[in-house]
Design a protein around this motif. Structure first.
Motif, mmCIF file in Angstrom:
data_model
loop_
_atom_site.group_PDB
_atom_site.id
_atom_site.type_symbol
_atom_site.label_atom_id
_atom_site.label_comp_id
_atom_site.label_asym_id
_atom_site.label_seq_id
_atom_site.Cartn_x
_atom_site.Cartn_y
_atom_site.Cartn_z
ATOM 1 N N ALA A 114 0.836 -1.200 0.000
ATOM 2 C CA ALA A 114 0.000 0.000 0.000
ATOM 3 C C ALA A 114 0.869 1.247 0.000
ATOM 4 N N GLY A 115 1.994 1.187 0.720
ATOM 5 C CA GLY A 115 2.904 2.325 0.781
ATOM 6 C C GLY A 115 3.441 2.700 -0.586
ATOM 7 N N VAL A 116 3.920 1.710 -1.330
ATOM 8 C CA VAL A 116 4.475 2.001 -2.655
ATOM 9 C C VAL A 116 3.382 2.528 -3.579
ATOM 10 N N ALA A 117 2.205 1.874 -3.511
ATOM 11 C CA ALA A 117 1.116 2.307 -4.385
ATOM 12 C C ALA A 117 0.745 3.758 -4.077
ATOM 13 N N GLY A 118 0.713 4.091 -2.779
ATOM 14 C CA GLY A 118 0.409 5.464 -2.388
ATOM 15 C C GLY A 118 1.462 6.432 -2.892
ATOM 16 N N ALA A 119 2.720 6.019 -2.805
ATOM 17 C CA ALA A 119 3.803 6.877 -3.267
ATOM 18 C C ALA A 119 3.665 7.166 -4.754
ATOM 19 N N THR A 120 3.186 6.189 -5.516
ATOM 20 C CA THR A 120 3.008 6.402 -6.958
ATOM 21 C C THR A 120 1.968 7.487 -7.208
ATOM 22 N N VAL A 121 0.886 7.451 -6.422
ATOM 23 C CA VAL A 121 -0.159 8.453 -6.599
ATOM 24 C C VAL A 121 0.359 9.842 -6.255
ATOM 25 N N LEU A 122 1.040 9.943 -5.106
ATOM 26 C CA LEU A 122 1.520 11.251 -4.650
ATOM 27 C C LEU A 122 2.794 11.685 -5.360
ATOM 28 N N GLN A 123 3.297 10.801 -6.197
ATOM 29 C CA GLN A 123 4.533 11.056 -6.930
ATOM 30 C C GLN A 123 5.707 11.417 -6.033
ATOM 31 N N VAL A 124 5.837 10.657 -4.966
ATOM 32 C CA VAL A 124 7.039 10.733 -4.140
ATOM 33 C C VAL A 124 7.808 9.434 -4.362
ATOM 34 N N PRO A 125 9.115 9.412 -4.000
ATOM 35 C CA PRO A 125 9.880 8.180 -4.222
ATOM 36 C C PRO A 125 9.242 6.990 -3.494
ATOM 37 N N LEU A 138 -7.494 -3.390 5.408
ATOM 38 C CA LEU A 138 -7.621 -1.951 5.181
ATOM 39 C C LEU A 138 -6.440 -1.436 4.361
ATOM 40 N N ALA A 139 -5.241 -1.882 4.748
ATOM 41 C CA ALA A 139 -4.046 -1.428 4.029
ATOM 42 C C ALA A 139 -4.066 -1.924 2.588
ATOM 43 N N LEU A 140 -4.446 -3.191 2.403
ATOM 44 C CA LEU A 140 -4.480 -3.740 1.046
ATOM 45 C C LEU A 140 -5.510 -3.007 0.192
ATOM 46 N N GLY A 141 -6.677 -2.724 0.801
ATOM 47 C CA GLY A 141 -7.707 -1.981 0.079
ATOM 48 C C GLY A 141 -7.197 -0.610 -0.320
ATOM 49 N N ALA A 142 -6.485 0.046 0.590
ATOM 50 C CA ALA A 142 -5.920 1.357 0.270
ATOM 51 C C ALA A 142 -4.953 1.235 -0.897
ATOM 52 N N GLY A 143 -4.143 0.159 -0.879
ATOM 53 C CA GLY A 143 -3.217 -0.064 -1.979
ATOM 54 C C GLY A 143 -3.955 -0.197 -3.302
ATOM 55 N N GLU A 144 -5.050 -0.935 -3.266
ATOM 56 C CA GLU A 144 -5.853 -1.134 -4.478
ATOM 57 C C GLU A 144 -6.377 0.217 -4.988
ATOM 58 N N LEU A 145 -6.883 1.018 -4.038
ATOM 59 C CA LEU A 145 -7.412 2.332 -4.411
ATOM 60 C C LEU A 145 -6.315 3.197 -5.044
ATOM 61 N N PHE A 146 -5.151 3.194 -4.406
ATOM 62 C CA PHE A 146 -4.046 4.004 -4.925
ATOM 63 C C PHE A 146 -3.689 3.578 -6.344
ATOM 64 N N LEU A 147 -3.675 2.260 -6.560
ATOM 65 C CA LEU A 147 -3.344 1.768 -7.899
ATOM 66 C C LEU A 147 -4.354 2.291 -8.917
ATOM 67 N N LEU A 205 -6.363 4.929 -8.628
ATOM 68 C CA LEU A 205 -6.260 6.382 -8.779
ATOM 69 C C LEU A 205 -5.046 6.761 -9.611
ATOM 70 N N GLY A 206 -3.950 6.013 -9.387
ATOM 71 C CA GLY A 206 -2.729 6.330 -10.128
ATOM 72 C C GLY A 206 -2.778 5.820 -11.548
ATOM 73 N N GLN A 207 -3.888 5.278 -11.966
ATOM 74 C CA GLN A 207 -4.065 4.722 -13.301
ATOM 75 C C GLN A 207 -3.012 3.676 -13.616
ATOM 76 N N ALA A 208 -2.421 3.134 -12.545
ATOM 77 C CA ALA A 208 -1.377 2.137 -12.766
ATOM 78 C C ALA A 208 -1.963 0.775 -12.475
ATOM 79 N N TYR A 209 -2.590 0.186 -13.432
ATOM 80 C CA TYR A 209 -3.220 -1.111 -13.231
ATOM 81 C C TYR A 209 -2.221 -2.215 -13.508
ATOM 82 N N GLY A 210 -2.719 -3.402 -13.551
ATOM 83 C CA GLY A 210 -1.995 -4.599 -13.972
ATOM 84 C C GLY A 210 -0.498 -4.684 -13.724
ATOM 85 N N GLU A 211 0.258 -4.185 -14.679
ATOM 86 C CA GLU A 211 1.711 -4.378 -14.660
ATOM 87 C C GLU A 211 2.334 -3.948 -13.343
ATOM 88 N N THR A 212 2.017 -2.711 -12.935
ATOM 89 C CA THR A 212 2.601 -2.178 -11.713
ATOM 90 C C THR A 212 2.190 -3.023 -10.523
#
Lengths: 296, 273, 286
Positions: C64-75, C110-119, C121-128
């Motif tokens: 979830a952390g990495v997925a969130g970082a992708t959305v917020l565009q932080v490392p 909850l964390a996994l669901g957040a990760g799914e949401l971030f993915l 929102l970040g339009q980063a499906y499948g591959e990522t």
């Protein structure tokens, strides 16, 4: 009135996908909620984890052979259930060997998913197996899912009393002459169906929400087992309908306008229900204490 | 050496210790005896500084106690170790020497020799290199004693060492502790719910009942008058065939050891802060 | 003579495939080595303390952390560090209060669901999503190697500091408490330690499979030896062998590295287990 009118005539009710989604989540939710109460009583949450993770491997494999993913979930789930029955009491979170076998199956799942993306050229299989996709599910699955859920509920109802005694005290049950082994086997079967149904609806990773969430909330609020099961089922249905409705509405939400994932919404609603149940239980205890003081 | 002065302890709104008082001198081997629920474990934890008394105080060498005092060694009830625990007997004992400190231990000769001496003094050298998870109850008991001894304490607290052992092993452990008290001039306070296996070795008895204590030589304490005064109702102390039996006390010292052990463990967990 | 033959074949096989001449494969090897070694160190305590469930859950929170970082565009490292360390602390706090089963499971969901949401929102499906969950070796960049090395050093340092009191409180809790070991502090620091390892494992073998690297080699090694140092050395060797071989096979076949890593680790465990069983059977027969 205007809002009600808009609600009733909303295109929401005319979309067959929505109806399928509602059927799938409701039947998976109810069966998980009922079985879940016994899972909480028996302290088997880690087992639920194993069933769905192994089921996911099966689902990934089923895409390779273009079979309905529900068969994949169910067959691998039954395999895992049989394995756990054979191992007996050792399937606890502490057990390293079980963890290793589980991670082996997940590694295998990784391979299947990888091959899926090679074959179908769409990477969305990963998302749908792991996080579910009720809106795009195969319509042919729906009757099967409803049928097995209903059958499972019947089985649980049939073994309700012996199951309860076995879940509370297995030795006592044995002494009372209850065929503990058979009851355990039937419950495992019900457990597998519940876990895999909710894995199909919610995705393998989020299925724990349906298995544990409503049941844990029900057990916190109610002091009687029947009431706990009723509340649990009610909470599951509420979460399912609210989740599907919100997911449908979310296509107009910021920022992306792509829609929020349905399983995420349901999982969050379930978590809030659990928190609410905790507050309700505390409030109730508080009232009771006040009442007690007044009496004395 | 150890001076317990009028200690009162409340746990969860219950008065567990209500005026416990006794002293132990260097080299004395003392039994802390009492029925289940008398507050034996709480008293040990008070001496260790894990529980703060509401009233009264505990002095070690005329100074107030503090947690982690190196002058006090502690042998808890039996530890449960997984058979596959990757640890040898001597590693287990070495933890008693410097397990509290941060950092990886450096292999030093003085360290190794101290561990060796501690193992020798409990006659555990033969299985010092065996995995701890595979040892018998009596063997593990000795290692636990060595673990406490290696820090060279001057007061040793031993919690129910006999409840998991058969009669022969129990006598061995009592003899061993008795010798250690003599040879090292170390004070030992041994907790037991049954006095009889200790009779020949004890210098002194501290009898605990209803949160209060009675201390003195065995023949002074274990009389019908003094125990009746402690319990607050008549009990009778009988001596038959070299054994002492308290008749009329809450558990008559005839409790099966398993039941007593369960109660002891529960008590420990319930009072952990 | 025979040995030379094998080496030659290996050499011939490696060179044209470009295994050791491709930059990202070097990165993968360096990262894999660091990950395998630190996972062994921390896995020793994970197995000893019996917290497999925690080791199983933390990487998922990291996802979830990495997925969130992708959305917020932080490392991604920022997301991983925040979620894993916070998740670890929350878990160690919750497990102290009892009821750990249900609460851990729901927090995890909850964390996994957040990760799914971030993915989404970040339009980063499948591959990522696949790369995050099951690992990806192609994408490991130079700076990422540096980060892994830094986190690895911090982890090793913290492990060395914690070693003695953590061992003490794990194998002789009552005695350790009496001697003044601070259990709550150690619990929290240990959770941070596991979190740090997950920060490193998630990018290499993925959120779902890092767990096996953490417990597998140590579990295998402790079947054979009961001496702390030997267990660590053997487990380190087993972990290294698994990750190196997995990288080689993944490179050669194009299949996911996580699959090979888990399969090899489980095979190692099975082989040693059966070996031990045969040995005891034989000893009993004589």
């Amino acid at each position: 009135m205007m809002y009600l009118d808009a609600f009733v005539h909303s295109p929401f009710w005319h979309s067959p996908q929505v109806w399928h989604a509602l059927f799938i989540t409701t039947s998976a939710g109810v069966v998980s909620a009922v079985v879940g109460v016994f899972i909480v009583l028996r302290g088997q949450s880690f087992a639920g984890h194993i069933l769905t993770d192994v089921g996911a491997t099966g689902a990934s494999a089923s895409f390779l052979f273009s079979i309905n993913s529900w068969y994949g979930f169910l067959s691998f789930g039954l395999l895992a259930g049989a394995g756990m029955e054979a191992l007996g009491k050792r399937t606890r979170g502490r057990d390293t060997a079980t963890g290793l076998v589980l991670s082996f199956f997940m590694g295998l799942g990784a391979l299947f998913l990888f091959l899926d993306t090679r074959v179908s050229n769409t990477a969305d299989v990963t998302m749908s197996v792991l996080f579910g996709s009720v809106f795009t599910a195969d319509p042919n699955t729906t009757p099967w899912l409803i049928g097995t859920s209903a059958a499972t509920l019947l089985v649980v109802a049939a073994i309700y009393r012996p199951l309860l005694i076995c879940s509370i005290d297995a030795e006592w049950a044995q002494a009372r002459g209850i065929p503990v082994r058979w009851v355990g086997l039937l419950f495992m079967l019900a457990f597998v169906v519940a876990a895999e149904d909710s894995a199909l609806a919610m995705g393998a990773l989020l299925s724990t929400a349906f298995l544990m969430g409503p049941a844990a909330a029900g057990v916190r609020i109610a002091h009687r087992i029947g009431a706990a099961i009723g509340i649990s089922a009610l909470l599951a249905v509420m979460a399912a309908w609210l989740g599907v409705g919100l997911a449908y509405a979310s296509y107009n939400w910021p920022p992306a306008g792509r829609g929020y994932p349905c399983s995420f919404l349901i999982a969050d609603i379930l978590f809030m229900e659990y928190l609410g149940a905790g507050m309700a239980a505390r409030w109730r205890a508080h009232i009771r204490r006040l009442g007690g003081k007044r009496c004395t | 050496m150890l001076d317990v002065r009028d200690v009162h302890v409340h746990l969860a709104e219950r008065l567990v210790l209500a005026g416990v008082q006794f002293q132990i001198e260097a080299g004395e081997f003392v039994g802390l005896i009492g029925p289940n629920g008398a507050g034996k474990t709480t008293l040990l934890k008070t001496i260790l500084g894990l529980v703060t008394p509401d009233l009264g105080q505990v002095l070690v060498d005329n100074r107030p106690i503090r947690r982690g005092n190196p002058a006090i060694g502690y042998v808890p009830q039996k530890v449960h170790l997984d058979p596959d625990t990757p640890l040898r007997g001597r590693d287990f004992v070495a933890l008693g020497l410097d397990g509290v400190r941060w950092g990886v231990p450096l292999p030093r000769r003085s360290r190794r020799e101290r561990v060796e001496r501690a193992l020798g003094s409990v006659q555990a050298l033969t299985y010092a290199d065996a995995p701890v998870g595979r040892l018998s109850g009596g063997e593990l008991q000795r290692l636990q004693i060595a673990q406490a001894l290696v820090g060279e304490p001057r007061l040793l607290l031993v919690d129910e060492p006999l409840s998991n052992l058969d009669i022969r092993n129990a006598h061995e452990v009592v003899r061993l502790l008795h010798e250690l008290a003599r040879s090292r001039g170390m004070a030992i306070l041994l907790v037991a719910h049954d006095l009889n296996p200790l009779l020949s070795a004890l210098d002194k008895v501290v009898y605990l009942a209803r949160g209060r204590s009675m201390a003195g030589r065995t023949d002074e304490v274990m009389t019908s008058e003094s125990l009746s005064r402690l319990y607050g109702y008549p009990v009778e102390v009988m001596r038959t065939r070299g054994r002492i039996v308290v008749v009329g006390g809450p558990d008559m010292h005839l409790v099966p050891p398993e039941a007593a052990d369960h109660a002891g463990l529960g008590e420990w967990e319930a009072t952990t802060p | 003579m025979h040995m030379m033959g094998v080496l030659d074949t290996l050499h011939l096989w490696l060179l044209p495939s470009g295994l050791l001449t491709t930059l990202y494969m070097w990165h993968a090897y360096v990262c894999g080595t660091i990950v395998a070694l630190t996972a062994t160190l921390v896995g020793y305590f994970v197995v000893l303390r019996g917290v497999a469930f925690m080791a199983h859950s933390l990487p998922k929170i990291g996802f979830a952390g990495v997925a969130g970082a992708t959305v917020l565009q932080v490392p991604p490292l920022v997301g991983l560090l925040t979620f894993n360390l916070l998740g670890g602390l929350v878990m160690s706090t919750l497990s102290r209060r009892g009821r750990r089963d249900v609460v851990t499971a729901l927090t995890l969901v909850l964390a996994l669901g957040a990760g799914e949401l971030f993915l989404t929102l970040g339009q980063a499906y499948g591959e990522t999503a696949y790369a995050l969950l099951f690992g990806q070796i192609v994408g490991i960049s130079g700076p990422q190697v540096g980060q892994t090395l830094a986190v690895g050093l911090v982890t090793t340092g913290l492990w060395m500091i914690l070693y003695r009191p953590l061992l003490f409180v794990t194998v002789a809790r009552d005695q350790a408490l009496a001697r003044g070991v601070r259990e709550r502090l150690l619990d929290n620091l240990f959770a941070i330690l596991v979190g740090l390892v997950c920060v490193m494992t998630v990018p290499v073998v993925g959120a779902l499979l890092g767990f096996s690297l953490l417990i597998g080699p140590v579990a295998t090694a402790s079947l054979v030896t009961r001496r702390g140092v030997h267990t660590l050395l053997l487990a380190g060797a087993l972990g290294l062998a698994a990750i190196w071989l997995a990288l080689l096979l993944a490179y050669d076949s194009g299949w996911p590295v996580g699959f090979f890593a888990t399969t090899i680790i489980v095979l190692e465990y099975k082989v040693v287990y059966i070996g031990r069983w045969v040995k005891t059977r034989r000893a009993l027969a004589i």
